[in-house]
Every structure is written in structure tokens, then in C-alpha cells.
Design a protein around this motif. Sequence first.
Motif, PDB file in Angstrom:
ATOM      1  N   ARG A   1      -5.804 -35.844 -12.788  1.00 31.43           N
ATOM      2  CA  ARG A   1      -5.923 -36.360 -11.420  1.00 31.43           C
ATOM      3  C   ARG A   1      -6.692 -37.670 -11.371  1.00 31.43           C
ATOM      4  N   LEU A   2      -7.603 -37.900 -12.327  1.00 28.58           N
ATOM      5  CA  LEU A   2      -8.280 -39.198 -12.361  1.00 28.58           C
ATOM      6  C   LEU A   2      -7.306 -40.299 -12.779  1.00 28.58           C
ATOM      7  N   LEU A   3      -6.439 -40.007 -13.735  1.00 30.91           N
ATOM      8  CA  LEU A   3      -5.400 -40.963 -14.115  1.00 30.91           C
ATOM      9  C   LEU A   3      -4.486 -41.247 -12.930  1.00 30.91           C
ATOM     10  N   GLY A   4      -4.180 -40.215 -12.147  1.00 31.47           N
ATOM     11  CA  GLY A   4      -3.359 -40.423 -10.952  1.00 31.47           C
ATOM     12  C   GLY A   4      -4.034 -41.328  -9.947  1.00 31.47           C
ATOM     13  N   ALA A   5      -5.341 -41.161  -9.777  1.00 30.10           N
ATOM     14  CA  ALA A   5      -6.074 -42.006  -8.845  1.00 30.10           C
ATOM     15  C   ALA A   5      -6.069 -43.458  -9.295  1.00 30.10           C
ATOM     16  N   VAL A   6      -6.220 -43.683 -10.597  1.00 30.58           N
ATOM     17  CA  VAL A   6      -6.188 -45.050 -11.131  1.00 30.58           C
ATOM     18  C   VAL A   6      -4.775 -45.631 -11.030  1.00 30.58           C
ATOM     19  N   ALA A   7      -3.759 -44.802 -11.251  1.00 26.97           N
ATOM     20  CA  ALA A   7      -2.380 -45.282 -11.122  1.00 26.97           C
ATOM     21  C   ALA A   7      -2.077 -45.730  -9.692  1.00 26.97           C
ATOM     22  N   LEU A   8      -2.643 -45.040  -8.709  1.00 25.95           N
ATOM     23  CA  LEU A   8      -2.439 -45.425  -7.308  1.00 25.95           C
ATOM     24  C   LEU A   8      -2.983 -46.816  -7.022  1.00 25.95           C
ATOM     25  N   ASN A   9      -4.106 -47.159  -7.628  1.00 23.97           N
ATOM     26  CA  ASN A   9      -4.711 -48.468  -7.412  1.00 23.97           C
ATOM     27  C   ASN A   9      -5.498 -48.865  -8.660  1.00 23.97           C
ATOM     28  N   PRO A  10      -4.865 -49.605  -9.580  1.00 21.17           N
ATOM     29  CA  PRO A  10      -5.502 -49.911 -10.860  1.00 21.17           C
ATOM     30  C   PRO A  10      -6.775 -50.750 -10.772  1.00 21.17           C
TER      31      PRO A  10
ATOM     32  N   GLU B   1      -3.513 -28.844 -15.497  1.00 22.42           N
ATOM     33  CA  GLU B   1      -2.136 -29.015 -15.932  1.00 22.42           C
ATOM     34  C   GLU B   1      -1.789 -30.494 -15.829  1.00 22.42           C
ATOM     35  N   SER B   2      -0.587 -30.855 -16.291  1.00 25.13           N
ATOM     36  CA  SER B   2      -0.152 -32.241 -16.149  1.00 25.13           C
ATOM     37  C   SER B   2      -0.204 -32.639 -14.679  1.00 25.13           C
ATOM     38  N   HIS B   3      -0.609 -33.857 -14.429  1.00 24.86           N
ATOM     39  CA  HIS B   3      -0.765 -34.257 -13.031  1.00 24.86           C
ATOM     40  C   HIS B   3       0.593 -34.416 -12.352  1.00 24.86           C
ATOM     41  N   ARG B   4       0.726 -33.812 -11.179  1.00 22.77           N
ATOM     42  CA  ARG B   4       1.936 -33.938 -10.365  1.00 22.77           C
ATOM     43  C   ARG B   4       1.677 -34.959  -9.265  1.00 22.77           C
ATOM     44  N   LEU B   5       2.642 -35.805  -9.033  1.00 26.94           N
ATOM     45  CA  LEU B   5       2.434 -36.944  -8.139  1.00 26.94           C
ATOM     46  C   LEU B   5       2.066 -36.527  -6.724  1.00 26.94           C
ATOM     47  N   GLY B   6       2.611 -35.408  -6.252  1.00 26.59           N
ATOM     48  CA  GLY B   6       2.407 -35.038  -4.854  1.00 26.59           C
ATOM     49  C   GLY B   6       1.126 -34.289  -4.568  1.00 26.59           C
TER      50      GLY B   6
ATOM     51  N   ILE C   1       4.152 -43.899 -10.259  1.00 23.47           N
ATOM     52  CA  ILE C   1       3.453 -43.361  -9.098  1.00 23.47           C
ATOM     53  C   ILE C   1       4.189 -43.672  -7.789  1.00 23.47           C
ATOM     54  N   ALA C   2       4.902 -44.796  -7.737  1.00 24.97           N
ATOM     55  CA  ALA C   2       5.552 -45.209  -6.485  1.00 24.97           C
ATOM     56  C   ALA C   2       7.003 -44.764  -6.389  1.00 24.97           C
ATOM     57  N   GLU C   3       7.559 -44.263  -7.486  1.00 21.74           N
ATOM     58  CA  GLU C   3       8.994 -43.979  -7.471  1.00 21.74           C
ATOM     59  C   GLU C   3       9.356 -42.516  -7.719  1.00 21.74           C
ATOM     60  N   GLY C   4       8.399 -41.718  -8.169  1.00 26.95           N
ATOM     61  CA  GLY C   4       8.695 -40.332  -8.508  1.00 26.95           C
ATOM     62  C   GLY C   4       8.627 -39.408  -7.301  1.00 26.95           C
ATOM     63  N   GLU C   5       9.262 -38.251  -7.431  1.00 34.01           N
ATOM     64  CA  GLU C   5       9.159 -37.217  -6.417  1.00 34.01           C
ATOM     65  C   GLU C   5       7.806 -36.514  -6.544  1.00 34.01           C
TER      66      GLU C   5
ATOM     67  N   CYS D   1       7.137 -34.554  -9.648  1.00 33.18           N
ATOM     68  CA  CYS D   1       7.253 -35.247 -10.933  1.00 33.18           C
ATOM     69  C   CYS D   1       5.907 -35.300 -11.640  1.00 33.18           C
ATOM     70  N   THR D   2       5.962 -35.310 -12.960  1.00 38.48           N
ATOM     71  CA  THR D   2       4.759 -35.505 -13.769  1.00 38.48           C
ATOM     72  C   THR D   2       4.427 -36.996 -13.813  1.00 38.48           C
ATOM     73  N   LEU D   3       3.158 -37.304 -13.725  1.00 35.29           N
ATOM     74  CA  LEU D   3       2.713 -38.701 -13.778  1.00 35.29           C
ATOM     75  C   LEU D   3       3.071 -39.325 -15.122  1.00 35.29           C
ATOM     76  N   SER D   4       3.557 -40.564 -15.064  1.00 34.81           N
ATOM     77  CA  SER D   4       3.794 -41.383 -16.252  1.00 34.81           C
ATOM     78  C   SER D   4       3.041 -42.696 -16.065  1.00 34.81           C
ATOM     79  N   ILE D   5       2.226 -43.064 -17.051  1.00 37.43           N
ATOM     80  CA  ILE D   5       1.445 -44.297 -16.952  1.00 37.43           C
ATOM     81  C   ILE D   5       1.203 -44.837 -18.361  1.00 37.43           C
ATOM     82  N   PHE D   6       1.428 -46.145 -18.559  1.00 39.86           N
ATOM     83  CA  PHE D   6       1.340 -46.766 -19.889  1.00 39.86           C
ATOM     84  C   PHE D   6       0.159 -47.736 -19.959  1.00 39.86           C
ATOM     85  N   ASP D   7      -0.403 -47.846 -21.157  1.00 36.21           N
ATOM     86  CA  ASP D   7      -1.420 -48.852 -21.491  1.00 36.21           C
ATOM     87  C   ASP D   7      -2.707 -48.707 -20.676  1.00 36.21           C
ATOM     88  N   VAL D   8      -3.156 -47.497 -20.542  1.00 38.57           N
ATOM     89  CA  VAL D   8      -4.446 -47.233 -19.913  1.00 38.57           C
ATOM     90  C   VAL D   8      -5.534 -47.317 -20.980  1.00 38.57           C
TER      91      VAL D   8
END
Length: 296
Positions: free
Chosen positions: A190-199, A157-162, A240-244, A247-254
Motif C-alpha cells: 500500500r505504500l508503493l501504491g501511495a507513491v504510484a498515485l503521486n511520485p 497481499e499484493s496491492h490492489r488498485l481499488g 495506477i491510472a489505467e487498471g481496474e 488489478c494488482t499494482l504494477s510499478i517500475f524503477d522504484v
Amino acid sequence: MPKPKPEPVSRATHGRGVLIVIGGHEDKEGDRVILKEVARRVGRGRLVIATVGSHDPEGYFDTYRKAFKELGLEKTAELYLGDREQAHDPKKLELLEGAKGVFFTGGDQLRITSQLGDTPLFERVLEVYKRGGVICGTSAGASVLCTTMLVRGNGEESHRLGTLRMAPGLGLVKHMVIDQHFAERGRMGRLLGAVALNPVELGVGIDEDTAIVLNNSSFSVLGSGAVYVVDGSSVSYSNIAEGEDECTLSIFDVRLHLLAQGDVFDLAERRPRKATPRERKRLEKLTGGEGEGDAA
């Protein structure tokens, strides 16, 4: 003003060995292209099959021993730890003396790190690597090779931040997060979430029956599936740093690259490329000359 060049992805240790990182469920009865590459690199040496990741390892070793024996690799030994104290056992340490390779099977990556990390036994694993041996990992044994490993996160499913959980790995690869069973378990989110945590971390997702063969400057792809490379060095925004947590992950220009067998990824340039004629020839030999389309 041009953006600074991202830090190259490389191995954390300065050995002369090779890492073979497998997405799980590698073929053990058919063409066995990945296991054939492991056997080729081990040669006449001994391969230690580490079933440390499993809470119930019965049958794991026998399956691999049979597959490797049919490929001409006669010398195999099993390494299992009932608890962390056994990582100091002289008999366990002896298993790695003179070994040419170590193969981490699947299971629970936290079990591997908690039993093996920062022990005399792990130092022996590093010695194998530093003297030119091959270190392999499949499924959980693949993720654990990184400095930071993925432990948990929503898949289908869409990645959830928590939901994302990361933990320290064994540290053989730095600036890379590896996920396995990738397409089969829908793990792009979840891989996109991992990259968002530390690009700075290059995200690498590996399908089942697929592997990357990693050296200092590049990795090549082997097997029937695909490898997905997520590069976050040009990300312009993420929540990644501001959502609950929900929240669904939002990330641009990957940047996303999709690689098949024979493709190569240059780690210094963070760019894919086609195999050279020499690399293609070696791959065709390994796969039995399956044709230019499979080797390119």
C-alpha cells in the motif's frame, strides 16, 4: 537530457521545532529509547498527550503519564475531544498554553483530522511547534502529521488498485506519506501504491518501536526496527491510472532504502547517509552506549 532534480521533501510550516514520528507500539517499560528522546526534548516543560484519535481513550493517558514520569518528565496533561465543538473550548485551549510538546496517540487518523483540523486548538498546536516545541505522533498519530495521509489499503497481499484510500492530514510534513506498523502488518504494497498515485511524495514506512526524528533538512532513525523509504522520482511506468480496482499494482524503477537506528536520510538530496561522529555520540548517550553497531 538529465532528469530534473525532484523537489526536496520538507516540513510544511516554518517552525523551529522537531517532529518525532513513531511506527506504533513503542517501548514503554524497558529501555524506552524513543520516549526517552521525547522526554529529553521536552525537558522541564509540559507535554500534552492528545488521545484524540481514540473513540475510547480510557487508560491511554495513564500509561504514558507513568512511562514519562519514570523518565523524569513530571508535567503531563491529557487532551481529548468528545466532538469538534470542544476544539473551540477555552479550557481545552489553555492546556496548550506554554506547552513544550504535544504527543498524538494512536486510534483513527480520520478522527484526529475531523475533530482538530482548522480549529483554534490546532492553531495552538502549531504555535507549540513554531516556538521550538516537539510534536510527536504514534501509529495513527504518525500518519496524520502529513499533508496527505494513508487511511486504508490492503496489507498482507499484493496491492490492489481499488483498495487504497488517502485523505488530507494535518500538514506538518509535505511531500511525504508515512505508514506505520509497517513490517508487522505487511504494508509495503500500500505504500508503493501511495507513491504510484503521486511520485513526488516520498513514501516512509516505520516499524513498531521505531521512530524518525525529523527536522528541516533530514531525519534520523531511532528504535529497534527499520524505516523503509520509497522514492518514486525515477518511476518509469505504473498502471495506477489505467487498471481496474481489482488489478494488482504494477510499478517500475522504484528506489528503496532501508534504514536502521542511527542512519540519517537527507531530504534535500533524497539520499541516506551514515551518522556523523557527533550524531553517533549523542545516540550512544541516549541508548546507554549499546555499541557501535547499534549506533551506526
